[in-house]
Structure formats: C-alpha cells, structure tokens
Design a protein around this motif. Structure first.
Motif, PDB file in Angstrom:
ATOM      1  N   ILE A 110       0.731  -1.379  -0.151  1.00  0.00           N
ATOM      2  CA  ILE A 110      -0.123  -0.065   0.025  1.00  0.00           C
ATOM      3  C   ILE A 110       0.817   1.239  -0.081  1.00  0.00           C
ATOM      4  CG2 ILE A 110      -1.927  -1.037   1.099  1.00  0.00           C
ATOM      5  CD1 ILE A 110      -1.170  -0.062   3.579  1.00  0.00           C
ATOM      6  N   SER A 111       2.010   1.176  -0.281  1.00  0.00           N
ATOM      7  CA  SER A 111       2.971   2.454  -0.562  1.00  0.00           C
ATOM      8  C   SER A 111       2.570   3.603  -1.368  1.00  0.00           C
ATOM      9  CB  SER A 111       4.329   2.191  -0.817  1.00  0.00           C
ATOM     10  OG  SER A 111       4.467   1.450  -1.875  1.00  0.00           O
ATOM     11  N   TYR A 112       1.856   2.978  -2.243  1.00  0.00           N
ATOM     12  CA  TYR A 112       1.193   3.893  -3.434  1.00  0.00           C
ATOM     13  C   TYR A 112      -0.203   4.818  -2.862  1.00  0.00           C
ATOM     14  CZ  TYR A 112      -2.823   0.606  -3.750  1.00  0.00           C
ATOM     15  OH  TYR A 112      -3.876  -0.160  -3.289  1.00  0.00           O
ATOM     16  N   SER A 113      -0.772   4.442  -1.607  1.00  0.00           N
ATOM     17  CA  SER A 113      -2.122   4.672  -1.285  1.00  0.00           C
ATOM     18  C   SER A 113      -2.469   6.042  -1.072  1.00  0.00           C
ATOM     19  CB  SER A 113      -2.462   4.119  -0.091  1.00  0.00           C
ATOM     20  OG  SER A 113      -3.586   4.450   0.545  1.00  0.00           O
ATOM     21  N   PHE A 114      -3.639   6.341  -1.486  1.00  0.00           N
ATOM     22  CA  PHE A 114      -4.225   7.788  -1.593  1.00  0.00           C
ATOM     23  C   PHE A 114      -4.310   8.306   0.109  1.00  0.00           C
ATOM     24  CE2 PHE A 114      -8.316   9.178  -0.268  1.00  0.00           C
ATOM     25  CZ  PHE A 114      -8.740  10.543  -1.040  1.00  0.00           C
ATOM     26  N   SER A 115      -4.706   7.461   0.897  1.00  0.00           N
ATOM     27  CA  SER A 115      -5.229   7.756   2.202  1.00  0.00           C
ATOM     28  C   SER A 115      -4.220   8.465   2.911  1.00  0.00           C
ATOM     29  CB  SER A 115      -5.635   6.660   3.012  1.00  0.00           C
ATOM     30  OG  SER A 115      -6.777   5.831   2.084  1.00  0.00           O
ATOM     31  N   LYS A 116      -2.729   8.046   3.007  1.00  0.00           N
ATOM     32  CA  LYS A 116      -1.956   8.553   3.882  1.00  0.00           C
ATOM     33  C   LYS A 116      -1.722  10.170   3.778  1.00  0.00           C
ATOM     34  CE  LYS A 116       2.740   8.195   5.568  1.00  0.00           C
ATOM     35  NZ  LYS A 116       2.557   8.367   7.069  1.00  0.00           N
ATOM     36  N   GLY A 117      -1.468  10.560   2.347  1.00  0.00           N
ATOM     37  CA  GLY A 117      -1.317  11.938   1.919  1.00  0.00           C
ATOM     38  C   GLY A 117      -2.597  12.579   2.072  1.00  0.00           C
ATOM     39  N   TYR A 118      -3.919  12.067   1.885  1.00  0.00           N
ATOM     40  CA  TYR A 118      -5.212  12.664   2.052  1.00  0.00           C
ATOM     41  C   TYR A 118      -5.271  13.102   3.375  1.00  0.00           C
ATOM     42  CZ  TYR A 118      -9.700  14.012   1.658  1.00  0.00           C
ATOM     43  OH  TYR A 118     -11.128  14.482   1.493  1.00  0.00           O
ATOM     44  N   PHE A 119      -5.072  12.218   4.408  1.00  0.00           N
ATOM     45  CA  PHE A 119      -5.446  12.668   5.866  1.00  0.00           C
ATOM     46  C   PHE A 119      -4.280  13.304   6.252  1.00  0.00           C
ATOM     47  CE2 PHE A 119      -8.556   9.276   5.273  1.00  0.00           C
ATOM     48  CZ  PHE A 119      -9.754   9.917   5.836  1.00  0.00           C
ATOM     49  N   THR A 120      -3.157  13.255   6.066  1.00  0.00           N
ATOM     50  CA  THR A 120      -1.856  13.920   6.619  1.00  0.00           C
ATOM     51  C   THR A 120      -2.315  15.343   6.245  1.00  0.00           C
ATOM     52  OG1 THR A 120      -0.379  12.115   6.624  1.00  0.00           O
ATOM     53  CG2 THR A 120       0.542  14.490   6.643  1.00  0.00           C
ATOM     54  N   GLU A 121      -2.590  15.860   5.030  1.00  0.00           N
ATOM     55  CA  GLU A 121      -2.945  17.069   4.503  1.00  0.00           C
ATOM     56  C   GLU A 121      -4.205  17.704   5.190  1.00  0.00           C
ATOM     57  OE1 GLU A 121      -4.189  19.374   0.402  1.00  0.00           O
ATOM     58  OE2 GLU A 121      -2.651  17.618   0.102  1.00  0.00           O
ATOM     59  N   LYS A 122      -5.058  16.531   5.550  1.00  0.00           N
ATOM     60  CA  LYS A 122      -6.206  17.454   6.249  1.00  0.00           C
ATOM     61  C   LYS A 122      -6.067  17.686   7.687  1.00  0.00           C
ATOM     62  CE  LYS A 122     -11.182  15.684   6.884  1.00  0.00           C
ATOM     63  NZ  LYS A 122     -11.774  16.676   6.332  1.00  0.00           N
ATOM     64  N   PHE A 123      -5.222  16.714   8.214  1.00  0.00           N
ATOM     65  CA  PHE A 123      -4.878  17.105   9.727  1.00  0.00           C
ATOM     66  C   PHE A 123      -4.077  18.471   9.717  1.00  0.00           C
ATOM     67  CE2 PHE A 123      -4.653  12.291  10.528  1.00  0.00           C
ATOM     68  CZ  PHE A 123      -5.985  12.104  10.438  1.00  0.00           C
ATOM     69  N   GLN A 124      -3.303  18.764   8.881  1.00  0.00           N
ATOM     70  CA  GLN A 124      -2.373  19.975   8.822  1.00  0.00           C
ATOM     71  C   GLN A 124      -3.229  21.156   8.490  1.00  0.00           C
ATOM     72  OE1 GLN A 124       0.497  19.122   5.603  1.00  0.00           O
ATOM     73  NE2 GLN A 124       1.900  17.890   6.953  1.00  0.00           N
ATOM     74  N   GLY A 125      -4.255  21.063   7.653  1.00  0.00           N
ATOM     75  CA  GLY A 125      -5.285  22.016   7.366  1.00  0.00           C
ATOM     76  C   GLY A 125      -6.159  22.495   8.448  1.00  0.00           C
TER      77      GLY A 125
END
Length: 251
Positions: free
Chosen positions: A19-34
């Motif tokens: 799952i290294s390609y996965s969408f979720s990690k980047g999406y939620f990391t950005e959401k938390f920062q926002g």
C-alpha cells in the motif's frame, strides 16, 4: 462544516497489502495539517496476513483505520462489531476504535461509489457489469442495487450467477451500459494492464468507471474512451468515502 474535534493525540491508518502507493496517507495528513491537528497522524500498516491486525490494534492512541485490498472481507472476523450495512455488503473498509479499544467496522465505499457515479447516470443506464468479485465489488453491487441498476459480476472463472470474460461480446455491450472495474488491473506501476474486454464495443452510451485512481487515466479508461465512452477514475469515490470515514471516526 467541520466537526468539533477533541484535540488530543490520535493515530489513524490504512490496513492493506503493498500500500505504499495509497491515497489515504497523503490525503489525511494534509487534512490534519489544514485543521491544525498537529497531534494527529496517519500511518500505513502493510500486512502480509490479516491476522497481523491484532498487533496493529495495540498501537497507542489508535482511533480509526481504513481497510483496503485484500482485507475488506477477512477483517470482519477480527472486529468486535460490524454495522448492519457492512454486514449486508459483506465487506468493511472503515474501522472505528473506542478509547477502550473496542472495534466496529463500517462500509463507506458504498456511499463513495454511489456519490461518484450518480452525476454520470442517464435514463439509458440501467444495467452494469462489475469486473471482479472482491470486497470493493460487493460495495459497488450494493450501491447499484440502491440506484435500481441491475448488475452482473464478471469473473475469470465461470461461477453461478456470474459470467466470464470469454463470454462478453457485442450483445453483452448492447445489454449493459455501465462497466465498473473493481480489479487492481492497471494500478501503478503496472499501468499497461487492463481487464480483458472487447473494448471496440464501447460506445458513447456507455460509462467506464475504474476504481483505480493511480494513474489518473488507466488503460481501461483510455481504451473505452477511444470508442466514445464516458470515463471516470476512482479518485472522487475515494474522497467521498474518506470524508464519510472521517465523520464516523469523530462521532
């Protein structure tokens, strides 16, 4: 409108395999920062076998998980509770974890797919082929049923109630106006792969919906679009299901 979130350290993550390609990690990391949630983090839990989820659930401050291929079905046996909808679907892609460590499984893929498909639907779209038979395909089938769209599963094996790829021909495309790829074929890095279909029978009356989102235009989509089909990848579905998961985690 964002939820009123208790600001304390919380860990979320994705359970799957490769799952290294996965969408979720980047999406939620950005959401938390926002949202200014500096104490929130999102991790990938790449498991060789679903039994390893027992170790994942011991992660300090763990509050929620997403689940992806190939564990959406097998994870159910490892949870304390499963929502009625997820039971009916037969697959879980979201897990809420209480402070006491209790787990409950949900399915947000149904919501995500339904929301992403609806804007494309026309009156002549009333039958669908579902390529694949895994957990994602079950959610797609459940959503199509909710929309009143008849569906048939397509499998590499000729099983009861399904058709195999070798039996798909021009008549099939006359009868089925929506084709949904629920297989991982075409996912990066294997971007030249695609389901073995007679693509020349796609027309401008067809929808080719691919749950794959990386690359943004898959080989399945390219070949269908060549003959006029309306195409869509899985990114919007992912965003819808992720936001639904977020609301479940914060209930």
């Amino acid at each position: 409108m964002e939820l009123d979130i208790e600001h304390q350290k919380k860990v979320f993550g994705l359970v799957g395999r490769n799952i290294s390609y996965s969408f979720s990690k980047g999406y939620f990391t950005e959401k938390f920062q926002g949202l200014g949630l500096d104490d929130y983090s999102y991790e990938n839990f790449d498991l060789a076998d679903i039994s390893e989820i027992a170790n994942v659930l011991q992660t300090p401050h763990l509050a929620g998980l997403n689940v992806t291929i190939p564990y959406k079905e097998t994870v159910m046996a490892h949870l304390d509770k499963v929502s009625l909808k997820a039971q009916k679907v037969g697959a879980v892609n979201t897990i809420r974890i209480t402070k006491k460590g209790n787990t409950k499984g949900f399915n947000t893929d149904v919501y995500g797919f339904k929301k992403a498909l609806e804007p494309l639907l026309q009156p002549h779209h009333f039958r669908a082929l579902i390529l694949g038979t895994g957990g994602a395909s079950k959610a797609v089938a459940f959503a199509l049923n909710k929309l009143g769209i008849f569906y048939t599963f397509v499998s590499r094996e000729d099983k009861p109630g399904m058709i195999d790829y070798d039996r798909i021909n021009a008549t099939t495309f006359d009868n089925y106006q929506i084709v949904v790829n629920c297989t991982p074929l075409g996912t990066h890095p294997n971007i030249s792969d695609c389901p073995p279909l007679p693509y020349e029978y796609f027309t401008d009356k067809h929808i080719a919906f691919d749950l794959v989102y990386n690359p943004s235009e898959t080989e399945f989509m390219k070949r269908a679009a060549k003959y006029g089909a309306v195409t869509k990848n899985g990114y919007e579905m992912l965003v819808f299901q992720a936001e639904k998961a977020w609301s479940i985690w914060n209930k």
